[in-house]
Design a protein around this motif. Structure first.
Motif, PDB file in Angstrom:
ATOM      1  N   SER A   2      -4.491  16.095  -2.469  1.00 53.71           N
ATOM      2  CA  SER A   2      -4.897  17.152  -1.329  1.00 53.71           C
ATOM      3  C   SER A   2      -4.024  17.531  -0.128  1.00 53.71           C
ATOM      4  O   SER A   2      -2.971  17.097  -0.095  1.00 53.71           O
ATOM      5  CB  SER A   2      -6.002  16.118  -0.890  1.00 53.71           C
ATOM      6  N   THR A   4      -4.498  18.644   4.028  1.00 49.05           N
ATOM      7  CA  THR A   4      -5.312  18.642   5.333  1.00 49.05           C
ATOM      8  C   THR A   4      -4.750  20.105   6.006  1.00 49.05           C
ATOM      9  O   THR A   4      -3.781  20.441   6.415  1.00 49.05           O
ATOM     10  CB  THR A   4      -5.193  17.629   6.234  1.00 49.05           C
ATOM     11  N   MET A  49     -16.321  11.492   1.967  1.00 49.72           N
ATOM     12  CA  MET A  49     -14.986  11.013   1.390  1.00 49.72           C
ATOM     13  C   MET A  49     -15.222  10.154   0.100  1.00 49.72           C
ATOM     14  O   MET A  49     -14.517  10.306  -0.626  1.00 49.72           O
ATOM     15  CB  MET A  49     -14.094  10.336   2.566  1.00 49.72           C
ATOM     16  N   TYR A  53     -13.770  11.291  -3.361  1.00 51.16           N
ATOM     17  CA  TYR A  53     -12.892  10.314  -4.194  1.00 51.16           C
ATOM     18  C   TYR A  53     -13.215  10.181  -5.648  1.00 51.16           C
ATOM     19  O   TYR A  53     -12.404  10.053  -6.366  1.00 51.16           O
ATOM     20  CB  TYR A  53     -12.659   9.140  -3.291  1.00 51.16           C
ATOM     21  N   ILE A 159     -10.941  18.666   2.627  1.00 55.26           N
ATOM     22  CA  ILE A 159      -9.936  18.089   3.508  1.00 55.26           C
ATOM     23  C   ILE A 159      -9.319  18.982   4.471  1.00 55.26           C
ATOM     24  O   ILE A 159      -9.171  18.831   5.525  1.00 55.26           O
ATOM     25  CB  ILE A 159      -8.707  17.340   2.635  1.00 55.26           C
ATOM     26  N   ALA A 163     -10.343  17.838   8.103  1.00 53.70           N
ATOM     27  CA  ALA A 163      -9.075  16.792   8.639  1.00 53.70           C
ATOM     28  C   ALA A 163      -8.167  17.554   9.612  1.00 53.70           C
ATOM     29  O   ALA A 163      -7.757  18.680   9.553  1.00 53.70           O
ATOM     30  CB  ALA A 163      -8.545  16.353   7.562  1.00 53.70           C
ATOM     31  N   GLU A 167      -3.714  13.832  10.409  1.00 56.09           N
ATOM     32  CA  GLU A 167      -4.360  13.142   9.291  1.00 56.09           C
ATOM     33  C   GLU A 167      -3.802  13.306   7.781  1.00 56.09           C
ATOM     34  O   GLU A 167      -4.227  12.760   6.763  1.00 56.09           O
ATOM     35  CB  GLU A 167      -5.677  13.040   9.301  1.00 56.09           C
ATOM     36  N   TYR A 171      -4.594  11.279   4.022  1.00 55.53           N
ATOM     37  CA  TYR A 171      -5.591  11.997   3.301  1.00 55.53           C
ATOM     38  C   TYR A 171      -5.225  12.498   1.753  1.00 55.53           C
ATOM     39  O   TYR A 171      -5.902  12.212   0.798  1.00 55.53           O
ATOM     40  CB  TYR A 171      -6.372  13.117   3.806  1.00 55.53           C
ATOM     41  N   SER A 174      -4.592   9.748  -0.305  1.00 51.10           N
ATOM     42  CA  SER A 174      -6.021   9.014  -0.827  1.00 51.10           C
ATOM     43  C   SER A 174      -6.548   9.931  -2.046  1.00 51.10           C
ATOM     44  O   SER A 174      -7.066   9.297  -2.923  1.00 51.10           O
ATOM     45  CB  SER A 174      -6.985   8.915   0.620  1.00 51.10           C
TER      46      SER A 174
END
Length: 551
Positions: A2, A4, A49, A53, A159, A163, A167, A171, A174
């Motif tokens: 991902s 941001t 989120m 995910y 994202i 975001a 961050e 992210y 994740s």
């Protein structure tokens, strides 16, 4: 997987916040710029989120789940010549539309699109589970692959829209982690269902109840975001580079088709193989010409951001991210190695990936934290390449008698290497491009990451089928076996070669297939070396993730 990114303004002005994002706290007056989530409450963002995910996990799951179900599918549906398509169909469907999907997310409401692709993914999964023939299963895999690509790219764009730059690394880690865990668990879950009374069909059906449980989150918690709120649907559709999208899909699909059929189904010098290779070359040249000279499109709207190729950093990031696509090769072929050399069931062999799972999770999070704190992305790539190279050498030199501990050690090294390097490019690219290129950066890296993973699996699958067949044919030549029987041995230990009752024949076939799998890991060795060289050519700078830097 991902990134941001801050949202860019439309041609008419600044993008207005969605009207349905109630309950969030207003920003302080001292803020110089609005927070991207200033109108989204914390609980709503958390639920969003979770949904994102899960989408990443399901996308990763279906990328590799075929590794454990091909043998059982062959027992149920037959058609050994179509078996490779069960694994290739999903990533092929994904990579064929990945640039087009990225374009759509830069134009249309993100929530509407991601819900549409989730639905498409579930339709494909249902077709796979209920497939009466191998052809139907392959069609379902392609449809699910298209839907999965939309889910994944939708997650990236959520994202990017909501975001902050600081961050981004965590992210990124994740989202990449969710895909990675899914990809690693694919063979485990596929093996578990294949060995149970539920059968391999539930390896695909399982997507339906999982999405059903989270459907309220998708419909009611996911925020809307329209990047071009002042433009009509028709105006947006006219901006899509449809010619480029078709040619791009043709490049990827034809390449995977010819790799799958050449050598295994049709000889390399056959009319079919030569014709498809020729058509692929023509389509590739047409795509390059069309994008380079912006035929039937414009520089702003062309589907591939050609101007990124002028940036040293962006080109090196693309190469480094593509090299990290060695990860799915490991996930796909280590369980197969244990099935042949240790006689493991589909489930047991997949469980042997647990060292890879835990170490990969740990290092992916470590990488995100290190990138956020220190910004030394080139060092992370170099270290990752060194780990991948070492682990690849251990697997490349393995044989049927290699200890389990050594294989686990190789898994740990590969997991550490891919964890350190797999996800960083999205965050780095985000601060290397202008604001109006943020969505282009996502599309660009998507070609490098899931795109390269798909192509990598196709290339390695071609090598496995061709090298494996030739090696088995030579090793088993004295037994006068038909070609179909030899090829079926590559599908797993369920084939007639291993159930013939002839221990000498089975032992010879096992050793031959195991040696072929070891040779496949030469691609991982090459990927690790390429990643190290690429890292050395990068700027060894300290990156400030909150500010744009020179590319």
């Amino acid at each position: 997987m991902s990134v941001t990114l801050t949202s860019s303004p439309s041609k008419e002005g600044v993008v207005t916040p969605p009207s349905d994002l109630e309950g969030a706290q207003p920003r302080e007056k001292s803020d110089l710029a609005p927070h991207p989530r200033e109108n989204i409450s914390q609980w709503r963002w958390i639920l969003t989120m979770i949904g994102i995910y899960l989408g990443g996990l399901l996308f990763g799951l279906d990328t590799t789940i075929a590794a454990a179900v091909q043998g059982p599918v062959y027992e149920t549906l037959g058609e050994i010549e179509k078996l490779p398509w069960i694994g290739i169909g999903f990533p092929m469907g994904s990579v064929a539309v990945i640039l087009l999907v990225g374009t759509l997310f830069a134009l249309f409401d993100i929530k509407v699109l991601i819900l549409s692709f989730i639905f498409l993914f579930e339709v494909g999964s249902a077709i796979c589970g209920a497939a009466p023939t191998t052809t139907a299963l392959i069609i379902g895999r392609v449809i699910a692959g298209i839907g999965g690509a939309g889910m994944y790219i939708g997650a990236l764009n959520y994202i990017s829209a909501f975001a902050t730059p600081s961050e981004a690394p965590l992210y990124n880690a994740s989202i990449g982690l969710s895909w990675g865990v899914g990809a690693i668990l694919g063979p485990v879950i596929g093996g578990a269902f294949s060995d149970s009374s539920a059968t391999w069909r539930w390896a695909f059906y399982i997507n339906l109840p999982l999405a059903g449980v989270l459907s309220p989150v998708y419909f009611f918690a996911f925020p809307s975001k329209n990047p071009r709120p002042m433009e009509s649907v028709m105006a947006k559709l006219k901006q899509v580079d449809w010619v480029g999208a078709i040619l791009n899909a043709g490049v990827f699909v034809l390449f995977q088709v010819v790799l799958t059929f050449s050598g295994s189904t049709y000889p390399w010098n056959s009319g079919f193989s030569i014709a498809v290779w020729t058509v692929w070359g023509v389509v590739l040249v047409l795509f390059i010409i069309q994008q380079g000279w912006t035929i039937f499109t414009t520089k702003e709207n062309r589907i591939f951001p050609v101007h990124f190729l002028k940036s040293r950093t962006l080109v090196l990031l693309f190469i480094a991210t593509s090299a990290c696509a060695a990860s799915p090769i490991t996930i796909y072929y280590i369980p197969l190695y244990f099935q042949f050399t240790r006689g493991d069931s589909a489930l047991t062999s997949a469980v042997r990936l647990l060292p890879f799972i835990f170490i990969n999770i740990f290092f992916m999070m470590v990488s995100g934290a290190l990138l956020q704190k220190f910004g030394r992305y080139a060092a992370l790539y170099f270290a990752g390449g060194a780990f991948i190279l070492t682990g690849g050498i251990l697997l490349f030199t393995a044989d049927p008698s290699t200890s389990v501990a050594r294989i686990y050690g190789a898994e740990v090294l590969l997991a550490a290497g891919t964890g350190l390097a797999f996800q960083n490019a999205y965050a780095v690219a985000a601060v290397k491009v202008d604001d109006n290129d943020k969505y282009n950066a996502i599309r660009y890296m998507n070609v490098a990451q899931p795109g390269a993973a798909s192509i990598g699996l196709s290339i390695v699958g071609c090598l496995f089928q061709n090298l494996g067949f030739l090696a088995l044919r030579d090793a088993l030549g004295s037994y006068d076996l038909p070609e179909d029987a030899i090829r079926s041995a590559l599908a797993g230990t369920q084939s007639a070669v291993f159930r013939s009752g002839n221990d000498e024949l089975a032992h010879l076939a096992i050793n031959t297939v195991a040696e072929t799998i070891s040779r496949i890991f030469g691609a991982v060795v090459a990927a690790g070396a390429l990643l190290m060289v690429t890292a050395l050519l990068m700027r060894w700078e300290r990156l400030n993730l909150g500010a744009r830097t020179a590319a």
